[in-house]
Scaffold this active site. Structure first.
Site, short mmCIF file in Angstrom:
data_model
loop_
_atom_site.label_atom_id
_atom_site.label_comp_id
_atom_site.label_asym_id
_atom_site.label_seq_id
_atom_site.Cartn_x
_atom_site.Cartn_y
_atom_site.Cartn_z
CG ASP A 67 -7.56 -5.38 2.26
OD1 ASP A 67 -7.80 -4.39 1.50
OD2 ASP A 67 -7.05 -4.09 3.27
CD GLU A 77 -20.42 29.79 3.08
OE1 GLU A 77 -20.97 31.03 2.65
OE2 GLU A 77 -20.57 29.57 4.82
CG ASP A 111 -1.89 -0.99 1.05
OD1 ASP A 111 -3.04 -0.69 -0.36
OD2 ASP A 111 -2.17 -1.37 2.12
#
Lengths: 686, 566
Positions: free
Chosen positions: A526, A384, A313
């Site tokens: 996994d 925002e 990974d």
């Protein structure tokens, strides 16, 4: 992927433990060496069983005198045969000792442990932890030990897992998600948990740890079984060689003392590797345990040595978990100082890893001072505006994604000055994330946030490549970003926009080519890939599903460990091969010592084979048997430590090891036996 | 050594090695049913064979079926040959009216020819009819090397194939081995030998008066064809009792050169055939290099030993030119030594001199060649599969040292393969050491030994080594034709043949079923000088460690006593 829990402090802790144990272990090991003389235990090591039977025979023969063998010599031979067995037992006991000391302390903690088992909704009954079965549900309160491996189904609590992982800081465990797995014998330090037990007695992590390092219960790994068969075969061959010598000698009109034949047999059969094989296996597993990796079977460790492809990974293994500031670019007409001050202010109140990395970056490159906290008004990130920053002395400093900052400054996309636009484009193409910084209403520059590849990882991959192992980076990033990181880290291949299915498919296709694949993972999704991989390393703080599917569990939850596991696997195999070669090569010298001595009475002319010029037939035979016993002791440290595997291609590795253990194995006993002969004569023992 | 001796040795190596690569590919194509030089001629014959016998050439057999076919074939061969030998007085083509063989001798001879050993406890011209020689032994001379070749290609397929059940079809392999590999060369060599003066006739033995006036019987027979296949098929069973030392069996220097070269012509080429199977000729070169090292070392030592004057005769006023005792004067020491090393390196067993009268060391090397399990070129097929076993052992012993579990050409060696390997490793010690120990400790059997002391021990050791290694050469001087030795050497030959073949087929089956890992940078390198050294040392180590004590009591003690004057 969870961030690794490992801290530098823990590594020190483990080292310390290893040192104390070695010094304290040899006494119990000495005692164990005698306990292991029990033939029922020795059956597991057939070569040593043969030695023990021969030792018994020679002991008996001491009482039946032979004209050619003095009592003193007979007793000495018998004693050294016993020493040979004891030394081998001692080696195994030493190897066991280290892992067992730790396992024992854990076991002691679990004795008499009781659990509150749920019998009905909100109704609990106290039972012994050892009676818990898979599927039982228990409630654990703050201050109590979790009675077994399991999965949190309700509640959230801080758990101290120091007993298993050595990591003193408590971790959070909660139901659902990726942090639901708990390990037996760890302590809940706050709140409470409802845990569903997932292992029967004898199958828990703790039990597995113990089973790996205990000689009598250990399951032999497949290659060890194969090697054992070869050693038995060699033993049989030498048994035939020695047994037929008597009729041959009789035909020539001589008679060979049985004691000498016994001595010849023991020196010829592969006692060196036979005596150390078990110790090598246990020590290999112990090295894993000390790395805080639990193997569910030795098979996986062996397979790790064979791995062709590593699926890694990206996050946590190849790069640090978070993006970090790597450099800054000024907008036209802005000086570096201004940009730096503005960036520092804009990030001063930002608690995210990215924000912290900007502060760190600036602090390390210049001596900037932040104004006092009280004077700064933090403007946290809002969905925002998609900006964060701070106001100081009425001036506003903001940073954020390119569009957000341009928006904030009321500029369009083309409001970006051309040189800065080019830089921003470059950052994006290199796989990084560009941030813009604005201060006092104008655009000051850009920050390059990037995935930072862990230091040293590139070199590590290069090493693996020389050993013939390909690395494949797995990441959810888009192909462009992924390719940039992959190039920087030096991996051989990558899977971008990875999904669990993609991973599984890749593993299958590699395996179809006959390759062995290793990977690590933690999420429930996994699990199929972990189960499919030949070596699957699950993170301990991951899900129970992942832990069950994998064949290795890393208690530190550090995915980089996969590289260490490969190393341990290789060391284990090399050590075994080296000592086997050494053991067989040793026989040449032993023949040259014993054969002339054995046949001295029949064909004195065979004395020409005595190239070591040993003192007498008696001293020749005794020297060979003493060398044979002492070499086991001499090699115990190597067996426990393991032969280091240098990052070389197979041919160079083979040449190097063949020279050391093959050629060395032929030469060493010539020197050793001669020295022992001189010593025995000097001491007047023959 | 003289100039012509160097030419002989050079010509020998050129004849053996020059065509090896080409022949290797030809054999591969032939065995795999691909088009080759001889297809236009032989393909119709091959198809006819299948049609008559009802064999489907496309059907692959797994290792068990393959083994069963082989065992059935060998059992039938054994029974038929045994019956022919026992009943030869009732069968045609027996102009000398020779009686049937005694049953233990018939058993020994039948086993001997079925196992490609050709150990001869009888004397050809005095005991066997033309029918027994041609139909009985002649057929086995063809099919027994064909069986060896079949096993080899089955083993090669096992290594080369992946995730497969089949290792070939025994009947097809046998047919092709006989038709394409053995027959054509045999025809060529037989014609050559007839040209050189070897008889090929069904006429009765010739009665003649010698110069001294004594009656003499001159044996004849269909010899040339027998001799051709005896050499090419690594059989070794001579048509005449003294084998290729006989002037009719080996009349000229040319016949001598071609006969000795044809012993290892096919075994050398098969090394390349294996390379084609595994699609990696580097493997062939490595194996061939190791064979050559062992061969040349053995040859050099034997030549040296045979050139030495005998120290016992040193005091006499004679000039010694090497050791000529027991050698055919036509060939001299060099051609005899070359033949002795070649015939024992390959499991041939034909001789052109009596190994019994070689110097002690000169007798040791042929014996040691056999003790290695006939892997230096070795018998047709059998030599290379024996060699491949050593390759597997070398790979298993040292393979771990690169940090991977052992594998050969991408095939993992696991407990099952090792168990079978160990079984084959036990064959030589059991057949040689145990059987020989039995023979020398019993008064009756030990009486066959005609010399006292170390040399006498060498005689018995040689006989059992020759039998177990399926070599068939005789040391001479050992009275082998007794019921005990006929039966025990017969058993040794069976053990030496099937003790290898069955485990090898099982290994082939097990390897064929495995996946094949990619062979790359991190694989154990089974080519190149390093591996050649490792392989050679493994062979010497296994052979040496097993047999050094026995050799010490035989030829080594004899050699040392001769030179130290004990």
């Amino acid at each position: 992927m969870n961030a690794p829990l490992q801290t530098p402090a823990r590594v020190k802790h483990v080292k310390h433990q290893a040192q104390t144990s070695l010094a304290a272990l040899w006494k119990p090991a000495l005692k164990q060496a005698f306990v292991k003389l029990d033939p029922r235990q020795l059956v597991r090591s057939p070569v040593m069983l043969v030695v023990e039977l021969t030792a018994i025979l020679t002991t008996v023969l001491c009482f039946i005198p032979h004209p050619a063998v003095s009592l003193g010599l007979g007793v000495q031979i018998a004693l050294w045969l016993w020493f040979t067995v004891l030394f081998a037992n001692f080696a195994e006991a030493m190897a066991e000792g280290r892992g067992k000391a730790r396992a024992d302390s854990l076991k002691a903690g679990s004795q008499g442990l009781t659990a509150r088992r749920r019998v009905a909704e909100n109704q609990y009954q106290a039972v012994a932890a050892s009676q818990l079965r898979k599927g039982d549900i228990v409630r654990v309160e703050a201050g109590e030990l979790i009675p077994g491996d399991g999965e949190v189904i309700e509640g959230i609590a801080a758990v101290n897992e120091a007993a298993i992982t050595g990591e003193p800081a408590p971790v959070i465990r909660e139901s659902g998600g990726d942090r639901s797995a708990v390990t037996g014998n760890t302590r809940v330090v706050s709140d409470w948990l409802l845990v569903k037990i997932t292992s029967n007695p004898g199958e828990s992590t703790l039990d597995r740890m113990i089973a790996l390092v205990e000689g009598a219960k250990r399951q032999k790994t497949p290659n060890e079984v194969a090697l054992d068969i070869l050693l038995i075969g060699l033993t049989l061959i030498f048994l035939l060689v020695v047994a037929t010598l008597q009729p041959f000698a009789r035909f020539a009109g001589g008679d060979l003392p049985l004691v000498y034949l016994a001595a010849l047999l023991v020196t010829l059969i592969p006692t060196t590797i036979g005596g150390l094989l078990s110790a090598i296996g246990i020590a290999g597993m112990d090295r894993l345990v000390r790395l805080n990796v639990i193997a569910k079977s030795g098979r996986a460790v062996e397979a790790a040595g064979d791995v062709h492809t590593l699926l890694l990974d990206k996050t946590g293994t190849i790069t640090f978990g978070n993006r970090r500031c790597s450099f800054m670019v000024m907008a036209p007409g802005v000086d570096a100082q201004t940009l730096a001050e503005a960036s520092l202010l804009a990030s001063s109140a930002d608690d995210t890893a990215e924000g912290k990395s900007i502060v760190e970056y600036l602090r390390s490159s210049s001596a900037l001072q932040l104004p006092p906290q009280s004077e700064i008004k933090a403007i946290p990130f809002s969905a925002e505006t998609r900006l964060s920053g701070a106001d100081w002395q009425g001036r506003s400093y903001r940073k954020g994604a390119v569009d957000a900052v341009l928006n904030y400054l009321n500029l369009g996309r083309d409001g970006l000055p051309a040189p800065l636009a080019r830089e921003v484009e470059k950052i994006a193409q290199s796989g990084g994330t560009p941030l813009l910084v604005a201060g006092e209403g104008r655009l000051l520059g850009a920050i390059h946030l990037k995935d930072v590849v862990k230091p040293g990882i590139r070199e590590r991959f290069a090493e693996l490549r020389t050993l013939g192992i390909r690395t494949v980076m797995v990441t959810g990033d888009n192909p462009l970003t992924a390719a940039a990181i992959a190039a920087e880290a030096g991996v051989d291949d990558l899977i971008a926009e990875a999904t669990p299915e993609k991973k599984l498919q890749r593993i299958r296709s590699e395996q179809a080519e006959g390759k062995l694949v290793a990977m690590c993972g933690d999420g429930a999704n996994d699990a199929p890939a972990l189960a499919q991989a030949d070596v699957g390393l699950a993170m301990n703080d991951g899900t129970q599903a992942a832990r069950e599917a994998a064949n290795l569990v890393d208690l530190d939850s550090d995915p980089t460990k996969l590289l260490d596991v490969v190393q341990v696997g290789k060391e284990l195999l090399v050590t075994r091969g080296a000592l086997t070669t050494f053991s067989v090569a040793n026989d040449v010298a032993k023949y040259f010592a014993i054969l002339p001595a054995l046949f001295a009475g029949i064909y004195p002319q065979l004395g020409a084979l005595d190239i070591m010029q040993l003192h007498s037939p008696q001293s020749a035979i005794l020297s060979a048997i003493v060398f044979n016993a002492l070499i086991i002791i001499a090699l115990i440290p190597l067996a426990l430590r393991g032969v280091r595997v240098k990052a070389l291609d197979a041919a160079s590795l083979l040449r190097r090891n063949l020279l050391i253990y093959g050629l060395g194995g032929i030469i060493a006993p010539f020197i050793g036996i001669k020295l022992i002969d001189l010593l025995l004569v000097a001491l007047g023992l023959v | 050594m003289q100039v012509q001796d160097y030419w002989l040795i050079l010509a020998f190596f050129v004849l053996v090695l020059a065509p090896a690569s080409f022949l290797g590919r030809f054999f591969f194509n032939a065995m795999e049913g691909k088009r080759n030089l001889l297809s236009p001629l032989l393909l119709p014959v091959e198809r006819l064979c299948y049609r008559i016998s009802g064999v489907d050439p496309e059907r692959d057999q797994d290792w068990k079926t393959y083994s069963l076919a082989l065992l059935a074939f060998s059992a039938v061969s054994l029974v038929v040959l045994f019956s022919i030998l026992v009943l030869q007085h009732l069968l045609p083509l027996n102009p000398q009216q020779l009686p049937g063989l005694e049953w233990t001798l018939a058993f020994n001879t039948a086993v001997s020819f079925v196992t490609n050993t050709n150990w001869q406890a009888y004397s050809g011209e005095a005991a066997l009819s033309y029918f027994s020689q041609m139909i009985g032994l002649g057929v086995q001379n063809f099919v027994s090397p064909a069986v060896g070749l079949a096993i080899l290609v089955a083993f090669a397929r096992g290594i080369a194939r992946k995730s497969s059940n089949g290792i070939g079809n025994f009947w097809v392999d046998m047919t092709r081995a006989t038709l394409y590999v053995l027959l054509p060369f045999c025809v060529l060599l037989a014609i050559f030998l007839v040209w050189q003066g070897v008889p090929q006739t069904f006429m009765d033995y010739v009665q003649a008066k010698s110069l001294l006036g004594a009656d003499q019987t001159i044996p004849l027979g269909p010899a040339a064809s027998q001799i051709a296949i005896k050499q090419l098929g690594t059989n070794g069973g001579g048509f005449f009792g003294v084998n290729s030392a006989h002037p009719f069996e080996n009349p000229t220097a040319w016949s001598n050169l071609f006969e000795v070269a044809s012993i290892i012509l096919i075994p050398a080429a098969l090394v390349f055939t294996f390379g084609h199977y595994v699609k990696d000729l580097r493997q062939s070169r490595a194996i061939l290099a190791s064979m050559l090292i062992l061969f040349v070392a053995g040859l050099a030592l034997t030549l040296w030993a045979e050139q030495q004057p005998n120290p016992a005769l040193a005091a006499l006023p004679i000039e010694q030119v090497g050791s000529l005792e027991g050698k055919e004067a036509r060939f001299g020491t060099v051609a005899s030594a070359l033949w002795a090393v070649t015939t024992t390196a390959a499991s041939n067993g034909s001789v052109n001199a009596m190994h019994d009268s070689f110097s002690a060391l000169g007798g040791l090397l042929p014996m040691f060649n056999m003790m290695l399990g006939e892997v230096v070129f070795g018998g047709v097929g059998a030599g290379l599969y024996g060699m491949l076993l050593f390759v597997l052992i070398a790979v298993f012993l040292a393979g771990l040292m690169i940090g991977r579990t052992p594998e050969y050409l991408g095939k993992k060696l696991e407990a099952r393969e090792v168990r079978l390997l160990v079984a084959t490793l036990l064959v030589m010690p059991v057949g040689v050491l145990v059987f020989c120990a039995l023979a020398v400790s019993l008064d009756g059997p030990a009486a066959s030994i005609t010399n006292p002391g170390a040399h006498g021990f060498s005689q018995a050791l040689y006989a059992y080594t020759s039998g177990t290694a399926n070599n068939g050469s005789a040391f001479g001087g050992f009275g082998a034709n007794t019921p005990f030795h006929n039966l025990m050497i017969g058993l040794a030959m069976l053990l030496g043949r099937f003790g290898y073949i069955l485990p090898i087929l099982a290994i082939a089956g097990s390897l064929a079923a495995k996946k094949r890992a990619p062979v790359g940078q991190n694989s154990f390198p089974t080519h190149g000088p390093l591996f050649v050294t490792l392989l050679t040392l493994t062979i010497l180590l296994v052979g040496g460690l097993t047999f050094l004590p026995a050799l010490a009591l035989g030829p080594i003690a004899e050699h040392l006593s001769m030179f130290q004057g004990f």
